[in-house]
Scaffold this active site. Sequence first.
Site, PDB file in Angstrom:
ATOM      1  N   SER A  69       0.850  -1.191   0.000  1.00 36.78           N
ATOM      2  CA  SER A  69       0.000   0.000   0.000  1.00 36.78           C
ATOM      3  C   SER A  69       0.885   1.239   0.000  1.00 36.78           C
ATOM      4  O   SER A  69       1.954   1.232   0.629  1.00 36.78           O
ATOM      5  CB  SER A  69      -0.858   0.004   1.265  1.00 36.78           C
ATOM      6  OG  SER A  69      -1.477   1.273   1.408  1.00 36.78           O
TER       7      SER A  69
ATOM      8  N   TYR B 182      -1.826  -0.908  10.289  1.00 37.61           N
ATOM      9  CA  TYR B 182      -1.988  -1.381   8.908  1.00 37.61           C
ATOM     10  C   TYR B 182      -0.730  -1.116   8.087  1.00 37.61           C
ATOM     11  O   TYR B 182      -0.185  -2.018   7.454  1.00 37.61           O
ATOM     12  CB  TYR B 182      -3.207  -0.687   8.278  1.00 37.61           C
ATOM     13  CG  TYR B 182      -3.354  -0.909   6.786  1.00 37.61           C
ATOM     14  CD1 TYR B 182      -3.758  -2.143   6.290  1.00 37.61           C
ATOM     15  CD2 TYR B 182      -3.093   0.129   5.879  1.00 37.61           C
ATOM     16  CE1 TYR B 182      -3.894  -2.345   4.919  1.00 37.61           C
ATOM     17  CE2 TYR B 182      -3.228  -0.068   4.519  1.00 37.61           C
ATOM     18  CZ  TYR B 182      -3.630  -1.307   4.040  1.00 37.61           C
ATOM     19  OH  TYR B 182      -3.757  -1.506   2.681  1.00 37.61           O
TER      20      TYR B 182
HETATM   21  N1  NAP Z   1      -8.479  -0.037  -2.019  1.00 35.05           N
HETATM   22  C1  NAP Z   1      -7.464   0.701  -1.610  1.00 35.05           C
HETATM   23  O1  NAP Z   1      -7.587   1.941  -1.457  1.00 35.05           O
HETATM   24  C2  NAP Z   1      -6.115   0.068  -1.369  1.00 35.05           C
HETATM   25  C3  NAP Z   1      -4.992   0.915  -1.312  1.00 35.05           C
HETATM   26  C4  NAP Z   1      -3.743   0.353  -1.083  1.00 35.05           C
HETATM   27  C5  NAP Z   1      -3.609  -1.016  -0.922  1.00 35.05           C
HETATM   28  N2  NAP Z   1      -4.710  -1.825  -0.981  1.00 35.05           N
HETATM   29  C6  NAP Z   1      -4.511  -3.280  -0.808  1.00 35.05           C
HETATM   30  O2  NAP Z   1      -5.054  -3.953  -1.930  1.00 35.05           O
HETATM   31  C7  NAP Z   1      -5.473  -5.269  -1.555  1.00 35.05           C
HETATM   32  C8  NAP Z   1      -6.872  -5.534  -2.088  1.00 35.05           C
HETATM   33  O3  NAP Z   1      -7.777  -4.641  -1.478  1.00 35.05           O
HETATM   34  P1  NAP Z   1      -9.143  -4.168  -2.160  1.00 35.05           P
HETATM   35  O4  NAP Z   1      -9.101  -2.709  -2.258  1.00 35.05           O
HETATM   36  O5  NAP Z   1      -9.428  -4.967  -3.364  1.00 35.05           O
HETATM   37  O6  NAP Z   1     -10.154  -4.526  -0.947  1.00 35.05           O
HETATM   38  P2  NAP Z   1     -11.530  -5.362  -0.911  1.00 35.05           P
HETATM   39  O7  NAP Z   1     -12.421  -4.964  -2.023  1.00 35.05           O
HETATM   40  O8  NAP Z   1     -12.009  -5.226   0.499  1.00 35.05           O
HETATM   41  O9  NAP Z   1     -11.049  -6.869  -1.174  1.00 35.05           O
HETATM   42  C9  NAP Z   1     -10.364  -7.608  -0.207  1.00 35.05           C
HETATM   43  C10 NAP Z   1     -10.262  -9.049  -0.662  1.00 35.05           C
HETATM   44  O10 NAP Z   1      -9.576  -9.802   0.348  1.00 35.05           O
HETATM   45  C11 NAP Z   1     -10.335 -10.958   0.645  1.00 35.05           C
HETATM   46  N3  NAP Z   1     -10.152 -11.371   2.033  1.00 35.05           N
HETATM   47  C12 NAP Z   1     -10.419 -10.652   3.162  1.00 35.05           C
HETATM   48  N4  NAP Z   1     -10.199 -11.396   4.246  1.00 35.05           N
HETATM   49  C13 NAP Z   1      -9.798 -12.620   3.805  1.00 35.05           C
HETATM   50  C14 NAP Z   1      -9.419 -13.820   4.436  1.00 35.05           C
HETATM   51  N5  NAP Z   1      -9.415 -13.934   5.786  1.00 35.05           N
HETATM   52  N6  NAP Z   1      -9.052 -14.888   3.678  1.00 35.05           N
HETATM   53  C15 NAP Z   1      -9.047 -14.786   2.324  1.00 35.05           C
HETATM   54  N7  NAP Z   1      -9.391 -13.671   1.656  1.00 35.05           N
HETATM   55  C16 NAP Z   1      -9.760 -12.604   2.393  1.00 35.05           C
HETATM   56  C17 NAP Z   1     -11.778 -10.556   0.399  1.00 35.05           C
HETATM   57  O11 NAP Z   1     -12.590 -11.690   0.108  1.00 35.05           O
HETATM   58  P3  NAP Z   1     -13.559 -12.430   1.129  1.00 35.05           P
HETATM   59  O12 NAP Z   1     -14.194 -11.395   1.992  1.00 35.05           O
HETATM   60  O13 NAP Z   1     -14.482 -13.145   0.218  1.00 35.05           O
HETATM   61  O14 NAP Z   1     -12.678 -13.374   1.892  1.00 35.05           O
HETATM   62  C18 NAP Z   1     -11.622  -9.703  -0.858  1.00 35.05           C
HETATM   63  O15 NAP Z   1     -11.615 -10.524  -1.987  1.00 35.05           O
HETATM   64  C19 NAP Z   1      -5.341  -5.344  -0.037  1.00 35.05           C
HETATM   65  O16 NAP Z   1      -4.151  -6.035   0.307  1.00 35.05           O
HETATM   66  C20 NAP Z   1      -5.232  -3.883   0.396  1.00 35.05           C
HETATM   67  O17 NAP Z   1      -4.489  -3.735   1.583  1.00 35.05           O
HETATM   68  C21 NAP Z   1      -5.953  -1.308  -1.210  1.00 35.05           C
END
Ligand code: NAP
Length: 243
Positions: free
Chosen positions: A137, A150
């Site tokens: 991130s 985080y």
């Molecule tokens: N969106 C942002 O602004 C942002 C910015 C920087 C970095 N990131 C990083 O990008 C990555 C993806 O985030 P996103 O934005 O796509 O968020 P998201 O829409 O909340 O997706 C998170 C994903 O992780 C899965 N997950 C959560 N808990 C889990 C568990 N215990 N076991 C297996 N899978 C699990 C969820 O699926 P289930 O609930 O079905 O398990 C979902 O598919 C993360 O690592 C986040 O830290 C995001």
Amino acid sequence: MKVAGKVVIVTGASSGIGRATAILLTKKGAKVALTARSKNKLEDLSRDLPGSLVVAADISREKEAGQMVSLVARYFGRVDILVNNAGQGYDSPVEKTDLKKLQAIFDLNLLGPLVAMQKVIPLMRKQGGGVIVNISSGTSLMYLPNMGAYSGLKCTLNAISLTAREELKEDKISVSVVYPYITATDFEENTLKEDFEAEWEDNGREIPPSDSAKYAAQKILEAIVTEKAEIFAHEWMKNRKGT
Ligand SMILES: NC(=O)c1ccc[n+]([C@@H]2O[C@H](COP(=O)([O-])OP(=O)(O)OC[C@H]3O[C@@H](n4cnc5c(N)ncnc54)[C@H](OP(=O)(O)O)[C@@H]3O)[C@@H](O)[C@H]2O)c1
């Protein structure tokens, strides 16, 4: 590494960046193992992604993370690329950080990716190489109030990833870190939160608009194809150290 014909594991494929990545990599000709906890969402997605496999798993549990990799390897006979994307945010001032919630995001954001790496590394070594992309991130490049736990875990993921990159060079296993910027997904809604008064200080800076999940997926593809150590969602993030 070229993506066409390769077997890829995408964790967190049921939503947001992981979902967009699975779609993009399938378009590029990969066979994608879709993993997350929400089996129904993965099955819906899988219907539109030829050659994909659904593996429901809770990546925060060591046993399930390991079994997930074994299952994919058994089904496809190999694993070429691992995208460690599943993750969750936690907004809390340091003073209020709850140890149980910290443990939960530790297990998901750090232990899960580490176990998946430890499982794929011997397979990739045997195959003569592979690519691991860990999703960090942009917050790990800064010291943003209320994001200490985080971003601290993402910093550790960066260090583990770039150390593994050095360790695995001779095995032709490339390990990269992708730093997404704020991305329009369910991430914010899914973020764990303590009750606190948020005081956002932008110091007069303009906050650039959010990226789309598709944009972040392109950056993950770039990491796979170029095998560069670090891919930043935006060039300006490279120098964005500090607060
Ligand atoms: N969106 C942002 O602004 C942002 C910015 C920087 C970095 N990131 C990083 O990008 C990555 C993806 O985030 P996103 O934005 O796509 O968020 P998201 O829409 O909340 O997706 C998170 C994903 O992780 C899965 N997950 C959560 N808990 C889990 C568990 N215990 N076991 C297996 N899978 C699990 C969820 O699926 P289930 O609930 O079905 O398990 C979902 O598919 C993360 O690592 C986040 O830290 C995001």
